[in-house]
Scaffold this active site. Structure first.
Site, mmCIF file in Angstrom:
data_model
loop_
_atom_site.group_PDB
_atom_site.id
_atom_site.type_symbol
_atom_site.label_atom_id
_atom_site.label_comp_id
_atom_site.label_asym_id
_atom_site.label_seq_id
_atom_site.Cartn_x
_atom_site.Cartn_y
_atom_site.Cartn_z
ATOM 1 N N GLY A 66 4.022 28.860 -30.086
ATOM 2 C CA GLY A 66 3.121 29.763 -30.787
ATOM 3 C C GLY A 66 1.689 29.667 -30.291
ATOM 4 C CB THR A 67 -0.454 26.782 -29.394
ATOM 5 O OG1 THR A 67 -0.224 26.118 -30.639
ATOM 6 C CG2 THR A 67 -1.890 26.574 -28.991
ATOM 7 C CG ASN A 135 -0.759 27.122 -41.403
ATOM 8 O OD1 ASN A 135 -1.590 28.029 -41.581
ATOM 9 N ND2 ASN A 135 -1.091 25.956 -40.905
ATOM 10 C CD GLN A 163 4.330 28.052 -41.086
ATOM 11 O OE1 GLN A 163 5.402 27.933 -41.688
ATOM 12 N NE2 GLN A 163 3.832 27.060 -40.363
ATOM 13 C CB ALA A 184 11.911 28.238 -31.329
ATOM 14 C CG HIS A 185 8.460 23.856 -33.712
ATOM 15 N ND1 HIS A 185 7.919 22.944 -34.577
ATOM 16 C CD2 HIS A 185 7.409 24.449 -33.092
ATOM 17 C CE1 HIS A 185 6.596 22.980 -34.475
ATOM 18 N NE2 HIS A 185 6.264 23.887 -33.584
ATOM 19 C CB THR A 221 11.579 27.531 -14.398
ATOM 20 O OG1 THR A 221 11.289 27.709 -13.013
ATOM 21 C CG2 THR A 221 13.079 27.559 -14.614
ATOM 22 C CB CYS A 302 -2.599 21.477 -35.343
ATOM 23 S SG CYS A 302 -1.087 22.226 -34.776
#
Lengths: 360, 404, 127
Positions: A66-67, A135, A163, A184-185, A221, A302
């Site tokens: 996301g960052t 968040n 979120q 994703a996480h 990649t 964070c």
């Protein structure tokens, strides 16, 4: 150990794990033209399609998270003007060059009247960026309304939807936004992959240059297992039992009358409770919860190393002291009723200990 | 494995070592914390394993672990190193020195800097693929902030004289960055002894996972850079974003294995490569090696099979995974810019194959692959008008070809 | 890049690979393309007294699509008059082999090869 910090990172869902486990065994570079490469490319394209079905996006550009997705879109619009809400995640506020800040109301939502005024003060349009769900508080932001205001004046709109996954429909069309960040996480996929999705086939200046992967917008990649896990997690998140989460949320709030619940007046997602324990500094609360084997969050993950007061709560008009005592409980796919019972019991015990309270 | 193609494309990517995978897996599931969550044990444990991984990465290149930051891969590391240093020092210095055979992501970063007004010198290479140190020395001016020269080329496997380059850079007071994606774990690297200031590492080129890499950024003397991705301020403020414990652990383990097995693996791969090359040479004429053989990693061969077009040749070898040109550009039909820089003529560049050997390559696979390549080259040469001309003694260069 | 089954068939079992005697006045030879561009086609036709192509041979340096395009046209032009053969368009070749856009140049080269062979034959005749 009881884990109630899903907004910091969500445990990997079994569906995502299975999808990844298979692909992790495969060899190849998804950019290679031979069979080994094509097979991996197909996995990535399938995940891309899942995300695109999920959001109605014409383009899905995978990133490392996301960052990076936030940095990527802001980099393209760096010439400004940039309007950013005061409730944003650090990754937005720090990547934005000379942003104009849209204030929020005491209820913790972006101030639409102020936004309207700000929009009229610019002669040329730029980018408005605001998160869909905060968040720290779980408050749902009026993105649709803000986007309508901004787009009617020719602005492009970006929303950080990280979120919101599984809680708020993510249709770019309905929200009226041009770009959305996903990670994703935060929905039960692996750490290490995210995406910037685009309503149209737009070309943004790349942040990371090289082999020209991802439509020439993001070189490097790609990991097919990470993409597979991302796609599966998104799909699974649609089937989450939101009623159960809402019940948990209600239980916490009803059983802790002494707690200050932040954002109660605003529309919220069901998985987050941001609550203050009057007079007990957050460091002591965290230590006490940890001893009880309960993992909870404080402010944004964070910046939680620094324990500085949450800028979100300060923006909502809390005092520095209040903002420093707020705890975040966030739940998800594997949260059980017994976890919530343990948290409520733990909270009461900690609050009852006079030694923890500050001499004030 | 027998129904799967024989994998000989180890410079494009390497399979994740099962030992690496095994160490990584628990961190996807049971130990899933966000390493930046300071409020609970999940976060602390995640941070602990990330730091352990950092130690292993640092050990492999003889670096201070504090100077190693994790990224999403070598492409990001290279972008960050080059653009980051250029941007940070742009008030005093606006010149970068690099080389014509660098990876696309280095060249693209440099071109982007040129558009912003920076000056970039692209050093040529000799016919063996190696830069001229005297030219490097002459190219550095008092406006130069960074020299970026890759350690090992991805197409031809040729090793640049890192220690000599480092010495020149240190003497001239400019930073030395090296893209070591193809070098780390394959040749010994010592950032102090070689005076390397920044070094890029890729996970998936050293039997680790895709989606992770690292950048070494020297602390003494301190190298500063403008970050590409800001936010939470992770990785000493140089690279924000949540770190993935399983990916970091995977990279760390891959580095530890590479370090432990470098010597034995090098010997084994050199033997395999020589065996392959000798078989080819014994059976086929007019095969040319691109790039130096001596200054080369053991696991690479880049061969031109004259009079046979590379893509056509690849098509005949469905059961072999090899590559013609670089993986990133092989979707386009342009001949490789790396071979061009070596002075390989375009017609010969079109006949080249990159054959990469690695940890899981067996002698039987090498023999099968050599046999298959020999058979296909012979078949296609029988079909090639250029082979006829060559046999009839016609000089192909004497013909007026209509270029289209 | 996935190849069509027809391309694979021609690549694996090319028709009419070979050489005709270039000095024979009944034979026309076309050599098109360039080694530096990655493809060279040599197409030869043998024409009978009625102006009908009775034999055709090819040799090609190039990718699978280039080999397939030349193999295919040798099949097509056999038994055709020069005029009919000269009218074969690259689009028909590309369509028949389902060539992707990046490979269209292979079919153009095959069309050029036919024209060049016919031209060579006619030059010889008029000499």
């Amino acid at each position: 150990m009881i884990y109630l910090d899903y907004n910091a990172s969500t445990p990997l869902r079994p569906q995502a794990k299975d999808a990844m486990a298979e692909v992790l065994e495969w060899t190849g570079n998804p950019s290679s033209p031979h069979g080994a490469g094509r097979r991996l490319r197909a996995v990535i394209d399938e995940a891309r399609k899942t995300i695109s079905d999920f959001t109605g996006a014409q383009r899905v550009v995978f990133t490392s998270g996301g960052t990076e997705a936030n940095a990527f879109v802001l980099n393209h619009f760096a010439k400004g003007p940039l309007l950013v809400s005061s409730l944003e995640h650090d990754s937005m506020l720090k990547n934005a060059v000379n942003p104009y800040i849209v204030p929020s109301t005491k209820e913790g939502v972006i101030d639409l009247n102020a936004l309207d005024k700000q929009l009229t003060s610019f002669t040329s349009p730029g980018l408005l960026s605001m998160m869909l769900v905060n968040n720290e508080t779980g408050i749902i932001q009026p993105v649709q309304e803000a986007a309508r205001l901004a787009r009617s004046r020719g602005w492009r709109v970006h929303t950080d939807g990280i979120q919101a996954i599984g809680h708020v429909p993510l249709s770019l069309e309905t929200l009226g936004v041009d770009f959305m960040t996903l990670s994703a996480h935060k929905c039960g996929g692996p750490i290490g992959i995210g995406a910037l999705v685009m309503r149209e086939e737009t070309h943004l200046n790349p942040l990371i240059r090289g082999g020209g992967q991802e439509y020439g917008m993001r070189s490097g990649t790609l990991s097919a297992p990470l993409a597979a896990g991302f796609g599966m997690a998104l799909r699974a998140s649609l089937k989450d039992d939101l009623t159960a989460l809402a019940t948990f949320q209600q239980q916490i709030e009803e059983n802790l009358p002494d707690a200050i619940i932040y954002g109660k007046q605003a529309p919220r997602v069901a998985n987050t409770v941001c609550l203050g324990m009057p007079g007990v500094p957050i460091e002591l609360q965290l230590m006490a919860f940890d001893l009880k084997g309960i993992a909870v969050g404080a402010g944004a993950a964070c910046s939680s190393g620094t324990m500085k007061p949450s800028h979100v709560l300060v923006a909502m008009g809390c005092s520095q002291q209040e903002a420093q005592s707020a705890l975040r409980v966030s739940m998800g796919w594997n949260t059980k009723g017994s976890d919530i019972d343990a948290f409520i019991k733990g909270w009461k015990e900690i609050y009852a200990k006079p030694s923890l309270k500050e001499a004030s | 494995m027998s129904d799967r193609p024989i994998y000989l494309d180890y410079q494009a990517t390497t399979p994740c070592d099962p030992r690496v995978l095994q160490v990584m897996l628990p961190y996807f599931t049971e130990e899933f914390g966000n390493p930046h969550s300071r409020s609970h044990a999940y976060g602390w444990r995640a941070e602990e394993v990330v730091e352990e991984a950092r130690l292993k990465v640092a050990h492999l290149i003889h670096a201070d672990p504090k100077a190693v930051i994790f990224t999403s891969g070598a492409t990001e590391s290279n972008n960050l190193a080059i653009k980051g240093v250029a941007h940070f020092y742009k008030a005093q210095k606006d010149h970068i020195v690099t080389c014509a055979t660098e990876h696309k992501c280095v060249l693209d970063s440099c071109r982007h800097l040129e558009q912003e007004g920076f000056k970039v010198t692209y050093l040529p290479v000799n016919s063996q693929g190696i830069i001229d140190l005297k030219q490097l020395e002459e190219a550095i001016t008092d406006r130069t902030s960074l020299v970026s020269i890759m350690a090992v080329n991805n197409e031809i496997g040729v090793i640049q004289p890192l220690a000599e380059i480092g010495k020149i850079c240190r003497a001239k007071g400019v930073f030395f960055h090296t893209d070591a994606a193809q070098a780390v774990g394959k040749i010994p690297i010592d950032v102090d002894a070689m005076n390397i200031d920044l070094l890029s590492i890729s996970g998936h080129k050293i039997y680790g996972p895709k989606g992770v890499g690292a950048l070494y950024v020297r602390r003494k003397p301190r190298v500063r850079l403008t970050s590409l991705i800001t936010g939470g301020g992770q990785e000493r403020g140089m690279r924000s974003g949540t770190l993935s414990p399983p990916l970091c652990v995977g990279l760390g383990e891959a580095c530890a294995i590479a370090e432990a097995e470098m010597a034995s693996e090098s010997a084994r791969l050199t033997a395999l490569r020589d065996r392959f090359y000798k078989t080819i040479q014994a059976e086929l004429d007019e095969v040319y090696l691109n790039g130096d053989l001596e200054h080369r990693i053991p696991g690479n061969l880049n061969l031109s099979f004259a009079f046979v077009e590379g893509e056509g040749l690849m098509m005949g070898m469905k059961d072999l995974a090899v590559s013609s040109g670089s993986a990133c550009t092989s979707a386009s039909l342009e001949p490789s810019y790396v071979l061009k820089a070596l002075g390989v003529e375009e017609d010969m560049a079109h006949t080249s194959l990159r054959i990469g050997f690695g940890r899981f390559t067996t002698e039987a696979e090498v023999d099968t692959a050599a046999k298959k390549i020999i058979q296909e080259v012979k078949r296609l040469r029988e079909m090639s008008p250029l082979w006829d001309m060559h046999r009839d003694g016609v000089d192909i260069k004497s013909i007026q070809w209509a270029h289209h | 890049m996935a190849y069509s089954t027809k391309v694979i068939d021609h690549y694996e079992n090319p028709r009419n690979v070979g050489t005709l005697d270039a000095k024979d006045t009944a034979v026309g030879t076309g050599l098109v393309g360039a080694p530096a561009c990655g493809d060279v086609m040599k197409l030869q036709i043998k024409v009978n007294d009625n102006g009908v192509i009775e034999d055709a041979k090819f040799k090609t340096f190039g990718c699978g699509s280039a080999i397939a395009s030349s193999s295919l046209v040798t099949e097509w032009i056999k038994g055709k008059t020069l005029e009919e053969a000269g009218a074969i368009k690259n689009t028909v070749i590309a369509q028949h082999l389902s060539l992707p856009p990046v490979k269209l140049h292979c079919s153009m080269l095959a069309e050029d090869a036919i024209k060049a062979a016919i031209n060579d034959y006619q030059l010889k005749k008029s000499a």
